[in-house]
Design a protein around this motif. Structure first.
Motif, PDB file in Angstrom:
ATOM      1  N   ILE A 407       0.781  -1.289  -0.165  1.00 22.46           N
ATOM      2  CA  ILE A 407      -0.082  -0.162  -0.115  1.00 22.46           C
ATOM      3  C   ILE A 407       1.034   1.353  -0.008  1.00 22.46           C
ATOM      4  N   LEU A 408       1.685   1.267   0.727  1.00 21.78           N
ATOM      5  CA  LEU A 408       2.848   2.319   0.861  1.00 21.78           C
ATOM      6  C   LEU A 408       3.573   2.601  -0.536  1.00 21.78           C
ATOM      7  N   LEU A 415       1.987   9.265  -6.610  1.00 22.25           N
ATOM      8  CA  LEU A 415       2.577  10.669  -6.062  1.00 22.25           C
ATOM      9  C   LEU A 415       3.445  10.942  -6.974  1.00 22.25           C
ATOM     10  N   MET A 416       4.346   9.845  -7.621  1.00 21.53           N
ATOM     11  CA  MET A 416       5.109  10.212  -8.699  1.00 21.53           C
ATOM     12  C   MET A 416       4.582  10.531 -10.208  1.00 21.53           C
ATOM     13  N   VAL A 417       3.562   9.834 -10.298  1.00 21.45           N
ATOM     14  CA  VAL A 417       2.940  10.115 -11.602  1.00 21.45           C
ATOM     15  C   VAL A 417       1.601  10.804 -11.766  1.00 21.45           C
ATOM     16  N   GLY A 418       1.425  11.484 -10.318  1.00 20.31           N
ATOM     17  CA  GLY A 418       0.313  12.397 -10.289  1.00 20.31           C
ATOM     18  C   GLY A 418      -1.102  11.454 -10.665  1.00 20.31           C
ATOM     19  N   ARG A 419      -1.297  10.401 -10.202  1.00 20.75           N
ATOM     20  CA  ARG A 419      -2.470   9.599 -10.125  1.00 20.75           C
ATOM     21  C   ARG A 419      -2.978   9.165  -8.594  1.00 20.75           C
ATOM     22  N   THR A 420      -4.111   9.020  -8.393  1.00 26.22           N
ATOM     23  CA  THR A 420      -4.848   8.203  -7.318  1.00 26.22           C
ATOM     24  C   THR A 420      -4.325   7.041  -7.224  1.00 26.22           C
ATOM     25  N   PRO A 421      -3.487   6.665  -5.921  1.00 27.13           N
ATOM     26  CA  PRO A 421      -2.806   5.169  -6.188  1.00 27.13           C
ATOM     27  C   PRO A 421      -4.047   4.107  -6.207  1.00 27.13           C
ATOM     28  N   GLU A 422      -3.954   2.871  -6.702  1.00 28.49           N
ATOM     29  CA  GLU A 422      -4.784   1.859  -6.692  1.00 28.49           C
ATOM     30  C   GLU A 422      -4.084   0.714  -6.393  1.00 28.49           C
ATOM     31  N   TYR A 423      -4.698  -0.340  -5.528  1.00 28.37           N
ATOM     32  CA  TYR A 423      -3.947  -1.464  -5.437  1.00 28.37           C
ATOM     33  C   TYR A 423      -5.190  -2.690  -5.357  1.00 28.37           C
ATOM     34  N   LEU A 424      -5.028  -3.776  -6.296  1.00 26.75           N
ATOM     35  CA  LEU A 424      -5.963  -4.592  -6.552  1.00 26.75           C
ATOM     36  C   LEU A 424      -7.385  -4.144  -6.613  1.00 26.75           C
ATOM     37  N   GLY A 425      -7.402  -3.037  -7.582  1.00 29.35           N
ATOM     38  CA  GLY A 425      -8.817  -2.509  -8.035  1.00 29.35           C
ATOM     39  C   GLY A 425      -9.334  -1.385  -6.938  1.00 29.35           C
ATOM     40  N   LYS A 426      -8.661  -1.453  -5.869  1.00 29.18           N
ATOM     41  CA  LYS A 426      -9.331  -0.313  -4.731  1.00 29.18           C
ATOM     42  C   LYS A 426      -8.279   0.911  -4.595  1.00 29.18           C
ATOM     43  N   LYS A 427      -8.946   2.144  -4.630  1.00 29.75           N
ATOM     44  CA  LYS A 427      -8.250   3.341  -4.617  1.00 29.75           C
ATOM     45  C   LYS A 427      -7.601   3.176  -3.143  1.00 29.75           C
ATOM     46  N   ILE A 428      -6.432   3.768  -2.983  1.00 32.30           N
ATOM     47  CA  ILE A 428      -5.812   3.837  -1.732  1.00 32.30           C
ATOM     48  C   ILE A 428      -5.778   5.291  -1.467  1.00 32.30           C
TER      49      ILE A 428
END
Length: 579
Positions: A407-408, A415-428
């Motif tokens: 998750i981290l 943050l590096m690419v300017g997108r809301t992070p996602e993991y396994l289809g869920k927004k972090i």
């Protein structure tokens, strides 16, 4: 040298070959699917639900799931704490072992409910048969089952959508014990008994020494007391459940606990078998096998790096160990390298592999004296615990700890690419990120604060067997072992003291339950979210780039957190030895 490399490789290959099918089996069990043992075990499972009035269909929120864990852990602590103090009055005590002091009982009870199994006492002289069986062995099953149950609650957080439930703790707990831990423990117990591990209720036996020993005062010793007891049943689950509490003081170096090369192999593989298998279970149960393989690849890569580092360090030793050529460190006609403290029956490769496996997992069993490792070899073992026991780690807790790092990692990448992070289809989002950070930093906080306070107390420092950098390493290793829920010891440290027992107990509690509750909270939050469709801009979390980034984040946090402390201990000692 070639034979040694083959040994290391063979251990790793066997581990993988056993972990893959076991991972599939565990996934089926936890999904409620029929398995080989269903006809035999299902009636017992239903009976338990009926007796305890457990509703199998009752889904729990993360808070209720966590409350059940805290309840069963709290009851376990109270029962074990009382048992340890009163063991002198309880049955099955042929050696007439007395009850423990309140602070030693406090430390030991916390140690076993947290899956740490740190022991400030010697098993054969500090605990009765009754305590070993009814108290400690039972907790080996309970604490291991709790860790695996939390992992599956976290998995459900990723796979469920728009729900606030993550499963039934009591159903998970029961299935894990009945279908996984007990059957595997029975198999391992029978095998190691066939190799000579003791399993009886005999009184301790007195045997004549092959060669008399003359003490410094001139006394000639011709006899020795040999401890007996129901050891095999505890040894099996202590390895499989990544517990590590030794039935005997010298642990898996003791011939009646680990008598042959085959028993050594089975016990050593058992340490990492379930943690490695759960990676493949994870991929299966989130319906994306690549995710499980990616997590496994990250763990396995760091494990191999650690194994190579320890192997090289111990094989070549140091100039000081060589003592001007008077000590043979070559591999000609012997195992070679730094054999001080290694188990001569098993040799360099088996001792090194066991030490890496046991510190990678939250398992404190050892078959060699870790205090005798070279400074860099000992540092690697210490660092494996300081990383949060996520390089496979304890059963269940190692993997959900690694998911905290995942998750981290995706958050940093987002943050590096300017997108809301996602993991396994869920927004972090911020809440999951906070919980992930708490899970990742709980271990460093517990270790550094605990060891820092202890190092500032003169009476604790004065009790060390060694001074200088090595003495500090012993102290740091002690708190790393407690904070990493490991339980192994660096030796040279008088552990049975009021401050040490209490501070280590608190350290173990925080390092166990802070990450656990944080990941359960994250799971509850993730379960409420909807799935996000993958797009061309979605970060892949199953390719080599992600595996490399995940490893980098793990090592970065470890390096930033512990480099100053390691510089004062093993690094300073190494520089002194080569200087």
């Amino acid at each position: 040298m070639l034979n040694t490399i083959i040994q290391y490789t063979l251990y790793l290959v066997i581990l993988i070959l056993l972990a893959i099918p076991l991972g599939i089996y565990i996934g089926k069990v936890m999904d409620g699917e029929k398995v080989l043992l269903t006809k035999l075990v299902a009636p017992f499972e239903k009976l338990i639900y009926r007796i305890l009035h457990i509703d199998r269909e009752d889904d729990m929120s993360w808070k209720r799931y966590a409350a059940c864990i805290l309840w069963i852990s709290g009851v376990s602590f109270v029962v074990l704490f009382i048992m340890l103090m009163l063991q002198g009055f309880l049955p099955l005590n042929p050696a007439k072992v007395k009850g423990m002091s309140w602070h030693l009982a406090f430390n030991t009870a916390i140690s076993f409910i947290t899956n740490t199994n740190w022991q400030a006492y010697s098993g054969e002289t500090g605990a009765s048969y009754f305590t070993q069986m009814i108290g400690l062995t039972v907790q080996n099953f309970v604490s291991a089952a709790v860790g695996i149950a939390v992992l599956f609650a976290v998995i459900r957080g990723f796979i469920r959508t728009k729900k606030d439930k993550i499963g039934n703790f009591f159903v998970d707990f029961t299935r894990i014990i009945l279908y996984i831990l007990i059957p595997m423990s029975v198999i391992v117990s029978i095998f190691i008994v066939s190799q000579g591990v003791v399993q009886n209720f005999h009184t301790y036996e007195t045997v004549k020494l092959v060669e008399p020993i003359t003490l410094e005062d001139g006394t000639v010793v011709t006899e020795e007391m040999v401890p007996m007891g129901p050891a095999a049943s505890q040894i099996a689950i202590k390895q499989l459940g990544t517990n590590g509490g030794g039935f005997f003081g010298t642990n898996s170096a003791f011939p009646l606990e680990n008598p042959t090369a085959l028993s050594n192999l089975i016990e050593m593989l058992s340490i990492l078998l379930i943690p490695a298998a759960l990676c493949f279970t994870f991929g299966r149960n989130v319906k994306d096998a690549k995710q499980g393989r990616a997590i496994f690849a990250a763990m396995f890569t760091v494990l191999v790096i650690a194994l190579i580092s320890v192997a090289v360090s111990e094989q070549f030793g140091t100039k000081q160990l060589e003592n001007g050529g008077s000590v043979n460190l070559s591999a000609v006609s012997q195992a070679g390298g730094n054999m001080e403290g290694k188990e001569a029956r098993f040799g360099m490769a088996s001792s090194n592999t066991w030490s890496v496996f046991t510190t990678a997992a939250s398992n404190g069993s050892v078959n060699a004296m870790l205090d005798s490792y070279t400074p860099l070899g000992g540092m690697v073992l210490m660092l494996l615990m300081q990383l949060g026991e996520v390089i496979f780690g304890g059963v269940g807790c190692g993997l959900y700890g690694m998911l905290g790092f995942a998750i981290l990692t995706v958050f940093i990448a987002g943050l590096m690419v300017g997108r809301t992070p996602e993991y396994l289809g869920k927004k972090i989002e911020p809440f999951e990120m906070k919980m992930g950070v708490l899970a990742c930093l709980a271990t460093p906080v517990a270790i550094l604060i605990g060891s820092g306070i202890a190092a500032a107390i003169p009476s604790i420092v004065d009790s060390l067997n060694n001074t200088g950098a090595h003495g500090f390493s012993e102290l740091l290793y002690t708190y790393s072992s407690a904070g990493g829920n490991n339980g192994s010891a660096f030796a040279g440290f008088a552990a049975d003291k009021l401050f040490i027992n209490v501070s280590l107990g608190l350290c173990m509690l925080f390092a166990r339950f802070a990450p656990m509750l944080a990941m359960l909270a994250a799971a509850g939050s993730l379960a409420k979210k909807k799935k996000v469709a993958a797009t061309s801009g979605t970060l892949s979390t199953s390719n080599f780039m992600f595996v490399g980034l995940l490893i980098f984040v793990i090592l970065l946090i470890g390096a930033l957190s512990f480099f100053p402390a390691l510089a004062l201990g093993p690094i300073a000692e190494h520089l002194k030895m080569i200087g």
